[in-house]
Design a protein around this motif. Sequence first.
Motif, short mmCIF file in Angstrom:
data_model
loop_
_atom_site.label_atom_id
_atom_site.label_comp_id
_atom_site.label_asym_id
_atom_site.label_seq_id
_atom_site.Cartn_x
_atom_site.Cartn_y
_atom_site.Cartn_z
N CYS A 1 -4.00 18.50 62.49
CA CYS A 1 -3.68 17.79 63.73
C CYS A 1 -4.88 17.03 64.29
CB CYS A 1 -3.12 18.73 64.77
SG CYS A 1 -4.12 20.17 65.09
N GLY A 2 -6.00 17.08 63.59
CA GLY A 2 -7.15 16.31 64.04
C GLY A 2 -8.45 16.93 63.62
N MET A 3 -9.52 16.24 64.01
CA MET A 3 -10.86 16.75 63.74
C MET A 3 -11.75 16.45 64.94
SD MET A 3 -11.57 15.95 59.73
CE MET A 3 -12.96 17.08 59.78
N THR B 1 -13.33 14.10 69.80
CA THR B 1 -12.25 14.52 68.92
C THR B 1 -11.44 13.30 68.48
OG1 THR B 1 -10.68 14.88 70.73
CG2 THR B 1 -12.04 16.75 70.09
N LEU B 2 -10.78 13.46 67.36
CA LEU B 2 -9.93 12.41 66.81
C LEU B 2 -8.65 13.05 66.32
CD1 LEU B 2 -9.88 9.37 66.11
CD2 LEU B 2 -10.77 9.98 63.86
N SER B 3 -7.54 12.69 66.96
CA SER B 3 -6.27 13.30 66.59
C SER B 3 -5.73 12.66 65.32
CB SER B 3 -5.26 13.14 67.73
OG SER B 3 -4.91 11.77 67.87
N ALA C 1 -12.19 21.05 61.81
CA ALA C 1 -10.87 20.53 61.45
C ALA C 1 -9.82 21.41 62.11
CB ALA C 1 -10.70 20.55 59.94
N SER C 2 -8.85 20.76 62.71
CA SER C 2 -7.84 21.48 63.48
C SER C 2 -6.54 21.61 62.71
CB SER C 2 -7.60 20.74 64.80
OG SER C 2 -8.79 20.67 65.55
N GLN C 3 -5.79 22.61 63.10
CA GLN C 3 -4.52 22.92 62.44
C GLN C 3 -3.49 23.28 63.50
OE1 GLN C 3 -4.33 26.67 60.16
NE2 GLN C 3 -3.61 25.42 58.44
N LEU C 4 -2.25 22.85 63.27
CA LEU C 4 -1.16 23.20 64.18
C LEU C 4 -0.75 24.65 63.95
CD1 LEU C 4 1.31 20.18 64.29
CD2 LEU C 4 0.15 21.25 66.22
N ARG C 5 -0.81 25.40 65.03
CA ARG C 5 -0.36 26.80 64.98
C ARG C 5 0.46 27.07 66.23
NH1 ARG C 5 -5.49 30.38 62.60
NH2 ARG C 5 -5.59 29.34 60.56
N GLY C 6 1.72 27.42 66.03
CA GLY C 6 2.58 27.69 67.18
C GLY C 6 2.75 26.49 68.09
N GLY C 7 2.69 25.31 67.51
CA GLY C 7 2.87 24.11 68.31
C GLY C 7 1.61 23.62 69.00
N LEU C 8 0.52 24.35 68.86
CA LEU C 8 -0.74 23.96 69.48
C LEU C 8 -1.77 23.64 68.41
CD1 LEU C 8 -0.97 26.63 72.32
CD2 LEU C 8 -0.20 24.25 72.50
N PHE D 1 -5.45 23.85 67.03
CA PHE D 1 -6.64 24.69 67.14
C PHE D 1 -7.70 24.24 66.14
CE2 PHE D 1 -5.15 27.91 70.00
CZ PHE D 1 -3.78 27.98 69.80
N SER D 2 -8.96 24.27 66.54
CA SER D 2 -10.06 24.04 65.61
C SER D 2 -10.24 25.31 64.79
CB SER D 2 -11.34 23.71 66.38
OG SER D 2 -11.21 22.49 67.06
N VAL D 3 -9.85 25.22 63.54
CA VAL D 3 -9.80 26.40 62.69
C VAL D 3 -10.95 26.45 61.69
CG1 VAL D 3 -8.42 27.58 60.93
CG2 VAL D 3 -7.30 26.55 62.93
N TYR D 4 -11.27 25.29 61.14
CA TYR D 4 -12.29 25.23 60.09
C TYR D 4 -13.55 24.56 60.65
CZ TYR D 4 -8.14 26.07 57.30
OH TYR D 4 -6.98 26.60 56.79
#
Length: 120
Positions: free
Chosen positions: A32-34, A50-52, A97-104, A106-109
């Motif tokens: 979902c972005g970085m 941030t960049l979606s 790097a962000s990931q969609l989790r539960g519709g939100l 999150f910066s995961v990596y």
Amino acid sequence: QVQLVESGGGSVQAGRSLELSCAVSGYIEKPCGMGWYRQGPGKQREVVSTLSSDGAATYADSVKGRFTISQDDANKTLYLQMNSLKTEDTAVYYCAASQLRGGLCFSVYWGQGTQVTVSS
């Protein structure tokens, strides 16, 4: 396995420029972005830019007009062009790097960080 590797940090005098790069490897499901974050000496980590996934960019007030975030999809690389650097920009810069989790989103990596030091 997802890996993010930052490069481009260094020591510069105030007023000069640096460009940070973040190379991404591996597959990110539901991206979902970085973004770029930084942590200065004795400070908490803060978002810089941030960049979606749809291309929308955001910037911290402290860097607006000086920093530009961009992405090269073909090379899976995120950039941060930093101009007119100030001593208060001194920090370790991280890409995420962000990931969609539960519709939100999150910066995961996270990368390991690259040091930027700006001297007067």
